[in-house]
Design a protein around this motif. Structure first.
Motif, PDB file in Angstrom:
ATOM      1  N   TYR A 168       0.817  -1.213   0.000  1.00 53.90           N
ATOM      2  CA  TYR A 168       0.000   0.000   0.000  1.00 53.90           C
ATOM      3  C   TYR A 168       0.849   1.261   0.000  1.00 53.90           C
ATOM      4  O   TYR A 168       0.380   2.331  -0.358  1.00 53.90           O
ATOM      5  N   TYR A 169       2.131   1.158   0.351  1.00 55.87           N
ATOM      6  CA  TYR A 169       3.013   2.323   0.269  1.00 55.87           C
ATOM      7  C   TYR A 169       3.306   2.714  -1.179  1.00 55.87           C
ATOM      8  O   TYR A 169       3.745   3.830  -1.447  1.00 55.87           O
ATOM      9  N   LEU A 170       3.077   1.801  -2.127  1.00 58.73           N
ATOM     10  CA  LEU A 170       3.292   2.132  -3.536  1.00 58.73           C
ATOM     11  C   LEU A 170       2.269   3.143  -4.025  1.00 58.73           C
ATOM     12  O   LEU A 170       2.462   3.769  -5.078  1.00 58.73           O
ATOM     13  N   ARG A 171       1.193   3.346  -3.282  1.00 64.89           N
ATOM     14  CA  ARG A 171       0.221   4.372  -3.676  1.00 64.89           C
ATOM     15  C   ARG A 171       0.868   5.755  -3.715  1.00 64.89           C
ATOM     16  O   ARG A 171       0.472   6.601  -4.528  1.00 64.89           O
ATOM     17  N   TYR A 172       1.868   5.987  -2.862  1.00 64.14           N
ATOM     18  CA  TYR A 172       2.550   7.283  -2.887  1.00 64.14           C
ATOM     19  C   TYR A 172       3.300   7.491  -4.194  1.00 64.14           C
ATOM     20  O   TYR A 172       3.559   8.632  -4.595  1.00 64.14           O
ATOM     21  N   PHE A 173       3.649   6.406  -4.869  1.00 65.12           N
ATOM     22  CA  PHE A 173       4.352   6.484  -6.148  1.00 65.12           C
ATOM     23  C   PHE A 173       3.380   6.415  -7.324  1.00 65.12           C
ATOM     24  O   PHE A 173       3.511   7.178  -8.281  1.00 65.12           O
ATOM     25  N   TYR A 174       2.418   5.505  -7.266  1.00 64.88           N
ATOM     26  CA  TYR A 174       1.512   5.280  -8.386  1.00 64.88           C
ATOM     27  C   TYR A 174       0.394   6.322  -8.462  1.00 64.88           C
ATOM     28  O   TYR A 174      -0.264   6.445  -9.501  1.00 64.88           O
ATOM     29  N   ALA A 175       0.146   7.047  -7.384  1.00 63.31           N
ATOM     30  CA  ALA A 175      -0.920   8.056  -7.372  1.00 63.31           C
ATOM     31  C   ALA A 175      -0.472   9.274  -6.569  1.00 63.31           C
ATOM     32  O   ALA A 175      -1.238   9.811  -5.767  1.00 63.31           O
ATOM     33  N   HIS A 176       0.759   9.712  -6.801  1.00 63.23           N
ATOM     34  CA  HIS A 176       1.360  10.763  -5.973  1.00 63.23           C
ATOM     35  C   HIS A 176       0.505  12.027  -5.919  1.00 63.23           C
ATOM     36  O   HIS A 176       0.180  12.543  -4.840  1.00 63.23           O
ATOM     37  N   ASP A 177       0.144  12.579  -7.072  1.00 62.98           N
ATOM     38  CA  ASP A 177      -0.570  13.853  -7.089  1.00 62.98           C
ATOM     39  C   ASP A 177      -1.943  13.735  -6.436  1.00 62.98           C
ATOM     40  O   ASP A 177      -2.383  14.649  -5.713  1.00 62.98           O
ATOM     41  N   GLU A 178      -2.595  12.620  -6.654  1.00 65.90           N
ATOM     42  CA  GLU A 178      -3.893  12.377  -6.012  1.00 65.90           C
ATOM     43  C   GLU A 178      -3.737  12.346  -4.493  1.00 65.90           C
ATOM     44  O   GLU A 178      -4.560  12.919  -3.758  1.00 65.90           O
ATOM     45  N   VAL A 179      -2.691  11.692  -4.011  1.00 72.84           N
ATOM     46  CA  VAL A 179      -2.463  11.596  -2.570  1.00 72.84           C
ATOM     47  C   VAL A 179      -2.154  12.964  -1.978  1.00 72.84           C
ATOM     48  O   VAL A 179      -2.629  13.307  -0.890  1.00 72.84           O
ATOM     49  N   VAL A 180      -1.344  13.760  -2.680  1.00 72.49           N
ATOM     50  CA  VAL A 180      -1.016  15.097  -2.188  1.00 72.49           C
ATOM     51  C   VAL A 180      -2.282  15.925  -2.013  1.00 72.49           C
ATOM     52  O   VAL A 180      -2.472  16.602  -0.981  1.00 72.49           O
ATOM     53  N   LYS A 181      -3.167  15.897  -2.995  1.00 71.71           N
ATOM     54  CA  LYS A 181      -4.431  16.635  -2.882  1.00 71.71           C
ATOM     55  C   LYS A 181      -5.255  16.138  -1.701  1.00 71.71           C
ATOM     56  O   LYS A 181      -5.826  16.915  -0.943  1.00 71.71           O
ATOM     57  N   GLU A 182      -5.294  14.838  -1.559  1.00 71.54           N
ATOM     58  CA  GLU A 182      -6.067  14.218  -0.475  1.00 71.54           C
ATOM     59  C   GLU A 182      -5.518  14.622   0.892  1.00 71.54           C
ATOM     60  O   GLU A 182      -6.279  14.978   1.805  1.00 71.54           O
ATOM     61  N   LEU A 183      -4.196  14.575   1.048  1.00 71.48           N
ATOM     62  CA  LEU A 183      -3.586  14.896   2.336  1.00 71.48           C
ATOM     63  C   LEU A 183      -3.789  16.355   2.715  1.00 71.48           C
ATOM     64  O   LEU A 183      -3.813  16.695   3.907  1.00 71.48           O
ATOM     65  N   GLY A 184      -3.956  17.197   1.707  1.00 73.33           N
ATOM     66  CA  GLY A 184      -4.149  18.617   1.986  1.00 73.33           C
ATOM     67  C   GLY A 184      -5.542  18.972   2.460  1.00 73.33           C
ATOM     68  O   GLY A 184      -5.798  20.126   2.820  1.00 73.33           O
ATOM     69  N   THR A 185      -6.441  17.986   2.498  1.00 75.30           N
ATOM     70  CA  THR A 185      -7.836  18.268   2.858  1.00 75.30           C
ATOM     71  C   THR A 185      -8.241  17.707   4.215  1.00 75.30           C
ATOM     72  O   THR A 185      -9.413  17.813   4.584  1.00 75.30           O
ATOM     73  N   LYS A 186      -7.297  17.116   4.938  1.00 76.24           N
ATOM     74  CA  LYS A 186      -7.673  16.483   6.202  1.00 76.24           C
ATOM     75  C   LYS A 186      -6.523  16.576   7.199  1.00 76.24           C
ATOM     76  O   LYS A 186      -5.388  16.869   6.823  1.00 76.24           O
TER      77      LYS A 186
END
Length: 421
Positions: free
Chosen positions: A243-261
């Motif tokens: 599941y840590y590969l999500r930071y690589f495979y969906a980096h920009d999506e994760v950054v947006k998500e982390l900025g909202t919570k």
């Protein structure tokens, strides 16, 4: 047998205690020492630990100390589970990288580098004191970033093996889906700590039938949901990424998500406060359900298995650990630390052979290993330029402006922990 847990005041510790109590036949502990500079937390955690042992009729003795040298003296193994700077430092790791448009996470990217810089010098000092006090003790590292910390320990000549709960979590999950006992599930687990893939899921042992295609066909939606990745990605890969590969495979999506919570650190800090209040209840004699949300699932089973194998004949002969590459992945140096299945015994861990990897995985492993080389150099020797080079080399950063901005922020937020800053 005597074990010492450095960071014994952690809210994780009751999970470990529960495993020691349940699996006492595998790892017969006579004395368990919880070592931590925070005496108030030690008192709460050790009280619950003794009640758990008593409820499960474990005859072992639990002691506590704030004196590291006294705690590790005569220990057969020393488990490291510390967090330099606590949840406050973690909260910073998870927030300031977002200011540069990069993922904020405690073990990878800029936040992971910050944690390595804070942690490696402290762990090396602890290990030197263990060696002076008790040179025969094994050091089991659960402290993140596990790959970099384990490499620091090994390169300094310590008897060390790194441990993570990702693989055992997958093993348990796949066993439930397959309706078999966990011991029947063998993973073709390959990569680095927090950068790994399950290339196969075999029943019965390393040479057993690979049932991963069956798992993906019948349970692909559930597996993808747990990973928080699209089912079509998992199907196209044909493997199960950490599941840590999500930071690589969906980096920009994760950054947006982390900025909202709120950060994960803020959530964990609130949990820890509640857990410590629970631990102070003299009627509580088992790990509370809330602890499962804290993280570290199955850590105790993995730790017991590894310690039992290093110290005797009680553990599984093959386990997923972090250890020297030694030719296992031919595109990496021998002294790189990888996370793979290994034969574990009194002499340490020897990786099993790994088939040639698809460049999709080998390339990312090589890239992140190069970053880890530079990260360890920065952690051991310090200096702004070394920090900058490590950040520039990381595949989640890799741009001059990002690396410059992140370097300044990293140093500013961690100055009190960096002797050279």
């Amino acid at each position: 047998m005597k074990l010492a847990v450095v960071g014994g005041g952690s809210t994780y510790t009751p999970e470990l205690i529960d495993g020691f109590a349940r699996l006492r036949d595998t790892l017969p502990i006579e004395e368990l020492v919880l070592v931590d500079p925070a005496a108030d937390r030690l008192e709460l955690v050790s009280g619950l630990a003794r009640r758990i042992f008593a409820k499960q009729d474990h005859a072992g003795r639990i002691t506590t100390t704030t004196d590291l040298d006294a705690g590790v003296a005569d220990a057969d193994a020393v488990l490291l589970q510390l967090r330099v700077g606590g949840q406050a430092a973690r909260n910073q790791d998870e927030t300031w990288p977002l200011e540069c448009g990069c993922v904020g996470q405690e073990t990878t990217g800029a936040g992971g580098l910050a944690k390595a810089l804070r942690t490696v010098p402290v762990v090396l000092d602890i290990a030197e004191r263990v060696r002076r006090t008790n040179p025969d003790a094994w050091i089991i590292d659960f402290t993140n970033p596990v790959g970099i910390v384990t490499r620091a320990l090994l390169q300094a000549g310590h008897k060390a093996v790194g441990l993570c709960n990702v693989a055992i979590g997958f093993q348990r999950k796949f066993a439930r889906l397959l309706e078999v006992e966990p011991g029947q599930v063998h993973l073709d687990h390959v990569g680095l700590n927090h950068l790994s893939w399950e290339l196969g899921v075999r029943l019965g042992g390393p040479d057993g039938e690979n049932v991963l295609p069956k798992l993906l066909a019948e349970h692909g939606d559930a597996i993808a949901d747990d990973l928080r990745m699209p089912r079509k990605l998992v199907d196209r890969l044909g493997v199960v990424p950490s599941y840590y590969l999500r930071y690589f495979y969906a980096h920009d999506e994760v950054v947006k998500e982390l900025g909202t919570k709120p950060s994960r650190a803020a959530e964990v800090a609130a949990m820890e406060k509640e857990l410590l209040e629970m631990y102070g209840d003299p009627a509580l004699d088992e790990k509370p359900e809330l602890l499962a949300k804290r993280g570290g699932a199955f850590y105790s089973e993995a730790a017991v298995d590894l310690a039992a194998s290093l110290l005797g004949d009680g553990g599984s002969p093959v386990q997923v650990v972090n250890t020297y590459n030694n030719g296992t992945l031919p595109f990496l140096a021998d002294d790189a630390v990888i996370e793979v299945q290994a034969r574990v015994g009194r002499d340490g861990a020897t990786p099993l052979a790994v088939p040639a990897l698809d460049p999709l995985y080998a390339g990312l492993i090589a890239n992140v290993t190069a970053y880890e080389d530079l990260a360890l150099e920065a952690a051991v020797r310090g200096g702004r330029d070394r920090v900058f080079k490590a950040l520039l080399a990381h595949p989640l950063i890799g741009q001059f402006d990002y690396a410059e901005g992140l370097t300044d922020r990293l140093i500013a937020h961690n100055r009190e922990h960096l002797a050279w800053a």
